[in-house]
Design an enzyme around this catalytic site. Structure first.
Site, PDB file in Angstrom:
ATOM      1  N   HIS A  93       0.835  -1.195   0.000  1.00 25.98           N
ATOM      2  CA  HIS A  93       0.000   0.000   0.000  1.00 25.98           C
ATOM      3  C   HIS A  93       0.875   1.252   0.000  1.00 25.98           C
ATOM      4  CE1 HIS A  93      -2.881  -3.045   1.053  1.00 25.98           C
ATOM      5  NE2 HIS A  93      -3.833  -2.186   0.737  1.00 25.98           N
ATOM      6  N   VAL A  96      -9.410   6.633   3.222  1.00 26.91           N
ATOM      7  CA  VAL A  96      -9.456   8.094   3.196  1.00 26.91           C
ATOM      8  C   VAL A  96     -10.838   8.630   2.862  1.00 26.91           C
ATOM      9  CG1 VAL A  96      -6.983   8.386   2.789  1.00 26.91           C
ATOM     10  CG2 VAL A  96      -8.549   8.237   0.833  1.00 26.91           C
ATOM     11  N   GLU A 145      -8.822   8.250  -4.761  1.00 26.68           N
ATOM     12  CA  GLU A 145      -9.170   8.301  -3.340  1.00 26.68           C
ATOM     13  C   GLU A 145      -8.383   9.386  -2.612  1.00 26.68           C
ATOM     14  OE1 GLU A 145     -10.273   3.553  -3.400  1.00 26.68           O
ATOM     15  OE2 GLU A 145      -8.353   4.193  -2.558  1.00 26.68           O
ATOM     16  N   GLN A 146      -7.079   9.462  -2.875  1.00 26.63           N
ATOM     17  CA  GLN A 146      -6.262  10.474  -2.206  1.00 26.63           C
ATOM     18  C   GLN A 146      -6.620  11.879  -2.688  1.00 26.63           C
ATOM     19  OE1 GLN A 146      -2.138   9.850  -1.327  1.00 26.63           O
ATOM     20  NE2 GLN A 146      -2.317   7.613  -1.448  1.00 26.63           N
ATOM     21  N   PHE A 175       1.150   3.748   6.955  1.00 30.27           N
ATOM     22  CA  PHE A 175      -0.127   4.097   7.556  1.00 30.27           C
ATOM     23  C   PHE A 175      -1.209   3.867   6.506  1.00 30.27           C
ATOM     24  CE2 PHE A 175      -3.429   7.389   8.083  1.00 30.27           C
ATOM     25  CZ  PHE A 175      -3.919   7.016   9.327  1.00 30.27           C
TER      26      PHE A 175
END
Length: 178
Positions: free
Chosen positions: A76, A132, A96-97, A128
């Protein structure tokens, strides 16, 4: 579930009947850089519903060895990390980000996030991971700061829970539950 003529998602019954290669090609990106998850779930067909498909996919991950799970977690990307800066995020992660505003951070926010990412990875041995879509940009910073001091075992469980949320959203975007 009611669908429209413009619904481009694949029907679950069609997915149940396809060859493994196509199944993996369609679902391989649901889990970041891990088409092996779709391949492992293929053997559990037919699926009665989307929840059963997702359970089979998560089951493939959760039944893997500790080393495999660590490699899986490490596949990831970091949030707003090197992959984003180099334009190497997967399409899913990029969207997504961006929705979370991580592609438009102020320089100070970027430095802070990079520092927190590095501290987190050094402490836990994997990036991490957060769904999100469930957080604001501020919420992501808060969550990363909050989770830094937790045990690695707890963070591993939390990362897998977050991946379950991410993958469920991605599956729902690809497959009609009919």
């Amino acid at each position: 579930m009611k669908t429209t003529m413009s619904d481009s998602r694949i029907a679950l019954n069609e997915l149940n009947g396809m060859e493994e290669e196509r199944f993996v090609r369609l679902l391989g990106a649901v889990f970041e850089h891990s088409p092996w998850v779709a391949s492992a779930a293929f053997a559990r067909r037919p699926f009665e519903n989307l929840a059963e498909l997702h359970e089979a996919m998560m089951g493939a991950v959760l039944s893997s060895s500790d080393d495999t799970v660590l490699q899986f977690l490490c596949a990831h990307p970091e949030l707003a990390g090197r992959e984003m800066q180099e334009g190497k995020l997967t399409e899913n992660s990029s969207l997504e980000q961006a929705r979370a505003g991580l592609d438009a951070l102020a320089p100070e926010e970027f430095r802070c996030l990079n520092s927190l990412n590095a501290e987190y990875r050094a402490r836990h041995g994997f990036p991490f991971i957060a769904c999100v879509r469930h957080y604001t940009k501020e919420g992501i910073f808060y969550e990363l700061s909050r989770r830094l001091d937790r045990s690695t075992a707890e963070e591993r469980r939390t990362a897998l829970e977050q991946i379950a949320a991410i993958s469920r959203i991605r599956l729902e975007a690809l497959v009609r539950d009919e």
